[in-house]
Write a protein that holds these residues in place. Sequence first.
Motif, mmCIF file in Angstrom:
data_model
loop_
_atom_site.group_PDB
_atom_site.id
_atom_site.type_symbol
_atom_site.label_atom_id
_atom_site.label_comp_id
_atom_site.label_asym_id
_atom_site.label_seq_id
_atom_site.Cartn_x
_atom_site.Cartn_y
_atom_site.Cartn_z
ATOM 1 N N ASN A 72 -18.523 3.913 8.574
ATOM 2 C CA ASN A 72 -19.341 3.547 7.424
ATOM 3 C C ASN A 72 -18.463 3.606 6.177
ATOM 4 O OD1 ASN A 72 -21.012 3.493 5.180
ATOM 5 N ND2 ASN A 72 -22.592 4.813 6.102
ATOM 6 N N PRO A 73 -18.412 2.491 5.416
ATOM 7 C CA PRO A 73 -17.520 2.474 4.241
ATOM 8 C C PRO A 73 -17.809 3.596 3.252
ATOM 9 C CG PRO A 73 -18.334 0.268 4.709
ATOM 10 C CD PRO A 73 -19.088 1.196 5.617
ATOM 11 N N PHE A 74 -19.041 4.090 3.235
ATOM 12 C CA PHE A 74 -19.393 5.160 2.292
ATOM 13 C C PHE A 74 -19.225 6.551 2.891
ATOM 14 C CE2 PHE A 74 -22.373 2.014 -0.047
ATOM 15 C CZ PHE A 74 -21.356 1.676 -0.931
ATOM 16 N N SER A 75 -18.750 6.616 4.111
ATOM 17 C CA SER A 75 -18.589 7.936 4.731
ATOM 18 C C SER A 75 -17.252 8.548 4.343
ATOM 19 C CB SER A 75 -18.676 7.810 6.250
ATOM 20 O OG SER A 75 -17.459 7.253 6.737
ATOM 21 N N PRO A 76 -17.156 9.858 4.442
ATOM 22 C CA PRO A 76 -15.870 10.506 4.135
ATOM 23 C C PRO A 76 -14.731 10.000 5.027
ATOM 24 C CG PRO A 76 -17.641 12.136 4.350
ATOM 25 C CD PRO A 76 -18.202 10.820 4.800
ATOM 26 N N GLU A 77 -15.063 9.448 6.183
ATOM 27 C CA GLU A 77 -14.016 8.968 7.098
ATOM 28 C C GLU A 77 -13.316 7.723 6.563
ATOM 29 O OE1 GLU A 77 -17.101 9.961 8.394
ATOM 30 O OE2 GLU A 77 -16.102 11.875 8.812
ATOM 31 N N ASN A 78 -13.978 6.995 5.669
ATOM 32 C CA ASN A 78 -13.298 5.843 5.090
ATOM 33 C C ASN A 78 -12.162 6.334 4.185
ATOM 34 O OD1 ASN A 78 -12.685 3.175 4.514
ATOM 35 N ND2 ASN A 78 -14.393 2.845 3.106
ATOM 36 N N LYS A 79 -11.153 5.494 4.024
ATOM 37 C CA LYS A 79 -10.036 5.856 3.162
ATOM 38 C C LYS A 79 -9.876 4.799 2.080
ATOM 39 C CE LYS A 79 -7.823 8.306 6.909
ATOM 40 N NZ LYS A 79 -6.617 8.999 7.365
ATOM 41 N N LEU A 80 -9.410 5.249 0.946
ATOM 42 C CA LEU A 80 -9.178 4.339 -0.181
ATOM 43 C C LEU A 80 -7.711 4.475 -0.562
ATOM 44 C CD1 LEU A 80 -10.199 2.477 -2.485
ATOM 45 C CD2 LEU A 80 -10.789 4.555 -3.753
ATOM 46 N N ILE A 81 -7.033 3.350 -0.592
ATOM 47 C CA ILE A 81 -5.591 3.379 -0.837
ATOM 48 C C ILE A 81 -5.245 2.580 -2.092
ATOM 49 C CG2 ILE A 81 -3.320 2.774 0.112
ATOM 50 C CD1 ILE A 81 -4.540 3.108 2.914
ATOM 51 N N PHE A 82 -4.479 3.198 -2.942
ATOM 52 C CA PHE A 82 -3.898 2.492 -4.081
ATOM 53 C C PHE A 82 -2.426 2.282 -3.764
ATOM 54 C CE2 PHE A 82 -7.574 4.721 -5.692
ATOM 55 C CZ PHE A 82 -8.155 3.837 -6.590
ATOM 56 N N ALA A 83 -2.000 1.033 -3.741
ATOM 57 C CA ALA A 83 -0.619 0.779 -3.309
ATOM 58 C C ALA A 83 0.090 -0.193 -4.228
ATOM 59 C CB ALA A 83 -0.604 0.250 -1.877
ATOM 60 N N THR A 84 1.216 0.234 -4.745
ATOM 61 C CA THR A 84 2.093 -0.659 -5.486
ATOM 62 C C THR A 84 2.998 -1.395 -4.492
ATOM 63 O OG1 THR A 84 3.886 0.933 -5.691
ATOM 64 C CG2 THR A 84 2.162 1.016 -7.372
ATOM 65 N N GLY A 85 3.786 -2.328 -4.980
ATOM 66 C CA GLY A 85 4.779 -3.009 -4.135
ATOM 67 C C GLY A 85 6.164 -2.817 -4.733
ATOM 68 N N VAL A 86 7.180 -3.292 -4.024
ATOM 69 C CA VAL A 86 8.540 -3.068 -4.517
ATOM 70 C C VAL A 86 8.798 -3.781 -5.841
ATOM 71 C CG1 VAL A 86 9.530 -2.638 -2.223
ATOM 72 C CG2 VAL A 86 9.581 -4.949 -3.160
ATOM 73 N N ALA A 87 7.942 -4.752 -6.190
ATOM 74 C CA ALA A 87 8.141 -5.448 -7.471
ATOM 75 C C ALA A 87 7.358 -4.802 -8.617
ATOM 76 C CB ALA A 87 7.748 -6.917 -7.348
ATOM 77 N N THR A 88 6.401 -3.925 -8.286
ATOM 78 C CA THR A 88 5.581 -3.303 -9.330
ATOM 79 C C THR A 88 6.450 -2.442 -10.242
ATOM 80 O OG1 THR A 88 3.846 -3.133 -7.647
ATOM 81 C CG2 THR A 88 3.469 -1.979 -9.740
ATOM 82 N N GLY A 89 6.387 -2.722 -11.537
ATOM 83 C CA GLY A 89 7.122 -1.895 -12.486
ATOM 84 C C GLY A 89 8.479 -2.449 -12.886
ATOM 85 N N ILE A 90 8.834 -3.616 -12.345
ATOM 86 C CA ILE A 90 10.057 -4.270 -12.833
ATOM 87 C C ILE A 90 9.768 -4.775 -14.249
ATOM 88 C CG2 ILE A 90 11.812 -6.029 -12.382
ATOM 89 C CD1 ILE A 90 10.720 -6.367 -9.596
ATOM 90 N N PRO A 91 10.669 -4.581 -15.179
ATOM 91 C CA PRO A 91 10.415 -5.060 -16.550
ATOM 92 C C PRO A 91 10.570 -6.573 -16.672
ATOM 93 C CG PRO A 91 12.551 -3.974 -16.433
ATOM 94 C CD PRO A 91 11.920 -3.824 -15.085
ATOM 95 N N LEU A 92 9.738 -7.276 -15.945
ATOM 96 C CA LEU A 92 9.708 -8.741 -15.978
ATOM 97 C C LEU A 92 8.255 -9.184 -15.996
ATOM 98 C CD1 LEU A 92 12.298 -9.729 -13.187
ATOM 99 C CD2 LEU A 92 12.603 -9.923 -15.667
ATOM 100 N N PRO A 93 7.981 -10.376 -16.532
ATOM 101 C CA PRO A 93 6.594 -10.853 -16.562
ATOM 102 C C PRO A 93 5.957 -10.879 -15.172
ATOM 103 C CG PRO A 93 8.066 -12.379 -17.714
ATOM 104 C CD PRO A 93 8.916 -11.311 -17.142
ATOM 105 N N GLY A 94 4.735 -10.358 -15.101
ATOM 106 C CA GLY A 94 3.962 -10.489 -13.872
ATOM 107 C C GLY A 94 4.288 -9.494 -12.780
ATOM 108 N N MET A 95 5.203 -8.562 -13.045
ATOM 109 C CA MET A 95 5.616 -7.627 -11.994
ATOM 110 C C MET A 95 4.965 -6.268 -12.242
ATOM 111 S SD MET A 95 7.777 -9.644 -10.361
ATOM 112 C CE MET A 95 7.991 -11.347 -10.854
ATOM 113 N N ASN A 96 3.652 -6.227 -12.109
ATOM 114 C CA ASN A 96 2.969 -5.005 -12.522
ATOM 115 C C ASN A 96 1.727 -4.698 -11.704
ATOM 116 O OD1 ASN A 96 0.929 -6.832 -13.574
ATOM 117 N ND2 ASN A 96 2.394 -7.247 -15.213
#
Lengths: 635, 635
Positions: free
Chosen positions: B52-76
């Motif tokens: 059940n998506p609302f059960s404690p067994e579900n997991k929520l993941i926040f994930a960046t990628g290898v391009a996240t945080g490069i000081p270039l347009p759109g890499m965030n």
Amino acid sequence: MSYGYVGKILRVNLSIGSIDVEKFDENFYRKYLGGRALALYFLLKELKPGVNPFSPENKLIFATGVATGIPLPGMNRYAAVSKSPLTNTFGESYAGGFFGPELKFAGFDAIIIEGKAEKPVYLWIHNGEIEIRKATHIWGMKIKETTETIRREVKNPKARVAAIGPAGEKLVRFASILHDMKYANGRCGLGAVMGSKNLKAIAVVGSHKLRFADKEKIVKLAKWASKAIKDMPGPHSRWMYGTGAVLLPLNELGLLPTRNFLDGEFEHAEDISGERMAETILLGRKGCYSCGIMCKRIVKGKYPYETDPDYGGPEYETLAAFGSLCGVGDLNAISYANMLCNAYGLDTISTGVTIAFAMECYENKILTKEDFGGLEPKFGNADAMVKLVEMIAKREGIGDILAEGVMRASRIIGRNAERFAMHVKGKEIPMHEPRGKKSLALAYATSPSGADHMQNAHDTLFERNVEKILPLGILKPLSSMDLGPEKVRMFMYLSMWWSLFDCLGVCKFAVMPHPAAVFSISQLRDIVKAVTGWEVTIWELLKVGERAINMARCFNVREGFNKSDDTLPERFFQPLRSGAMRDEKIAGEEFEKALKLFYEMMGWDSETGVPKKAKLHELDIGWAVNFLEKSNNKT
Amino acid sequence: MSYGYVGKILRVNLSIGSIDVEKFDENFYRKYLGGRALALYFLLKELKPGVNPFSPENKLIFATGVATGIPLPGMNRYAAVSKSPLTNTFGESYAGGFFGPELKFAGFDAIIIEGKAEKPVYLWIHNGEIEIRKATHIWGMKIKETTETIRREVKNPKARVAAIGPAGEKLVRFASILHDMKYANGRCGLGAVMGSKNLKAIAVVGSHKLRFADKEKIVKLAKWASKAIKDMPGPHSRWMYGTGAVLLPLNELGLLPTRNFLDGEFEHAEDISGERMAETILLGRKGCYSCGIMCKRIVKGKYPYETDPDYGGPEYETLAAFGSLCGVGDLNAISYANMLCNAYGLDTISTGVTIAFAMECYENKILTKEDFGGLEPKFGNADAMVKLVEMIAKREGIGDILAEGVMRASRIIGRNAERFAMHVKGKEIPMHEPRGKKSLALAYATSPSGADHMQNAHDTLFERNVEKILPLGILKPLSSMDLGPEKVRMFMYLSMWWSLFDCLGVCKFAVMPHPAAVFSISQLRDIVKAVTGWEVTIWELLKVGERAINMARCFNVREGFNKSDDTLPERFFQPLRSGAMRDEKIAGEEFEKALKLFYEMMGWDSETGVPKKAKLHELDIGWAVNFLEKSNNKT
């Protein structure tokens, strides 16, 4: 404005003597690049299924790629393509040297030969001009006389002459085409196709300059490559000893094909090695167009096997095929056999394997001294080996049967000789042992032109050296003995990569993953971009390679080939008799599983091996779907 | 030494209050890159099917990628990923802004949230330190109060706070997560998953510097990009008017979703356009981390719909969802609805579509004035529209039913209301009309998280502009109305390409093929190489995109989804009522054919849509084969 390609394809119909020039747009070249894919485009669209390879209806195509003729190492190859008389499949054979670049300088990306001349002719192509010239007086000549005679007639000692010898004229099923007397389109019997058309030779001279989109980048890469080649560690570079440098390492690994693949090591390996050649008969080294790698050998064999240096020297394949495979440890005899092949126009691999087959028949008393006209071709009999080369080329005595290749010869001979016939789809097995390089089992079985060692990089190369293929997404080394899903994946990706080379006209020694390669995977992309001006990606390029593989598969499906033809000689499912890999074999079940997995990975039906329509659409060759539908095969 | 990624993933179990840091090697990052693929790796390996998506067994993941945080347009950008309570499928939503880069600066590539806190909490992550803090006093607060309260508590006004509002707390199935009050992980109800875990917010601050393999190249690219953005033709650049700039062109094409997709044009389109916004309520523009594109709007709505500029302004999706789709031509009301969504934490697309659904129910007398507590939500009733947003957020009255999304609401309401429920797999249709952009039909039907417009570049973009996707091997333009094999191929390749963006953390506005993109396809490859030091190719990168698509497909197969779920609302198979595309519809047979062809091209079973094992092996995710086997689905 075309960069990298000329934009013109020459079509010559020898039956009616017509000469046409056809033009194709940029997208055509970007989609097919040249070579393998370009030739298949015409064969699929124009060739009637089931055509006899020796009939006038068969076509023979010489095709360069967009990389052919770039002044960089390894960018000089071209394809000879036809329906093969050896296999009845798609037939292909590539050569480096100078003919491909010269054809482009003369104004054509490719030549399509159709029909059959009433009497022998040769083609003379010079700067956009084309003549069909009589060759009755040249017919019967060996390659060197042919080349020299034509050069005299066209009054140009620098004409590049691709010719057949007596073997091609006599339709030896593994006859080759040679240019400049030493650069061979060796495999698949395309010399015999030329012979069947009464076409003795094609002579080419051109002074047209190729245009490159970014000339500066090419110059920069050329300088870089020149230094990179110089900086290769001398004694360790295989080019010091030519391709023959791999012979001793393979022998140590137990992977040197010996005595018709019965053994994995050869007691006289040192005597036939690249190193020994360098110490004894080597006169010099020779490169192809604009290539400093200089992998070719020039040799001078000694009494009683004196050889003509103009015919070059033996490659690894030839050393092993006439050497270890026939049990022969005499480098002079091998070089002499090599010269005979180049003089008569015979593929050295098929010739060597055919003779090894004959030897095993003799040892097993299936063929007798009488059958051989007094010869006693035991394994190791160098004199008999050399004599048999000539008998095959001239179709003399038993040579007339052996000239049909091991598949047909074994059927003619009967008495269970088929168990000694080392071939796939009729093409003789090259000098690489699949029992110790497991992905070769897939390569031999699925190569569209029968057993071939140039379809896929050999997996021993990557056991330690995986960083070279990282850019293809292969992130970890795999054992040579592995034939699991990861190996099948590596096999698939590398097949696409090497198929690309055969479209571009690029040498497999010059670009990664060859261990002594000059250019990286990314550099090949940069080269194609600099030459053509196209913002290509490795994605786009690999898809061309995959496209060509699928077009070749379509060709064979249409000719009636199916999964049952994708197999190996029984011997490979039996243990090796000697060497470091003694007792190793291909496990039938593992092979079958890998084969089906490969089909499915490729988007082919896992039961029949036929490409799915969706795969052809994905490769943007939806037009080929119709051809599959017309065949009797399930799609 | 890791470049481009940190190498650490944070795992927080809210049930037991545990905090763990897990490390992964270079090959892990090279194979999955981050975002979508990285999150799926954990979901597939760790999530119990059928949870059940609302059960404690579900997991929520926040994930960046290898391009996240490069000081270039759109890499965030970064992904929020979970099993979705809206669709019960793989759920994903991406946001730009500043949270993703900050998470990496704080020392983590991703956060895996497990379990459920006993009482409301928030996470405080600062430079590698992690605290689970009480949030009982914040529970119930809107996004701005939440953000400000937490910033005060952590004594850092620059903390990046990703929070849910009352809608997430009340488990509205399309509740969003917002950071900095205006950057939304909007879709799939991931805010409700956060709510179900009693997790009010995640606050992040970091000063860790990202390491890049080739810093010089990044600096060079940054300079180049800065100039490229400046040189974009001003009035023609869509960023002048934000994403709202596409509204009028779409209206002209007859492709502006209007009155719950009954119509293709809207009589008040000009009043709700990006241009009108610029003339009236626009205060300024805002960009994401290190991005000069500045596509975000800052607006100040006017009486009676005064808005707080801190909540940003409406995007095109929002303008159309609350505007044309509800028949509302009042830009102030739309902006107010947008603000309410950002304050309560609601996805604007799903909210707008749900209200349009309610309006059509009302007009068809399926729901009455009484059902709406006295409101009369005819199409065009701006007041009712705004009121309904709040009722949904608070689950008040009919809002409690509508908070379930159109699929569930229509089933609760009954009386054939399902015919007005515009969704795929439970996710409300975004503001793009597949009847005039035919590949969107495939995109909506096959998107792993239900109807989504960010799975694939829209085909109107390429009718004239094909040179931007040439490097993918798409060599000729295809009509928007085409749904033949060539279009399916284009759809497949572009799906892989955009899936890659969601792994890398790259904005789809910044890189080709977006018409106003800064970087080309080849430049993205150069960026990944410069950041990571990997000699990547576009081949390798596209295969990561394809890998992620297949992992998502595996997730859904395991959850019991199959071909019958890959469909469209019946309305799209009916003719459009008005506009330039009047009478256009999706032809059922053509759609079915294209869908099956797409499956087969993807290496999925053409009857079931289940990935073949060979495809998973080809993508080097053989480990996922086991998961397919464990499910009850045919593979």
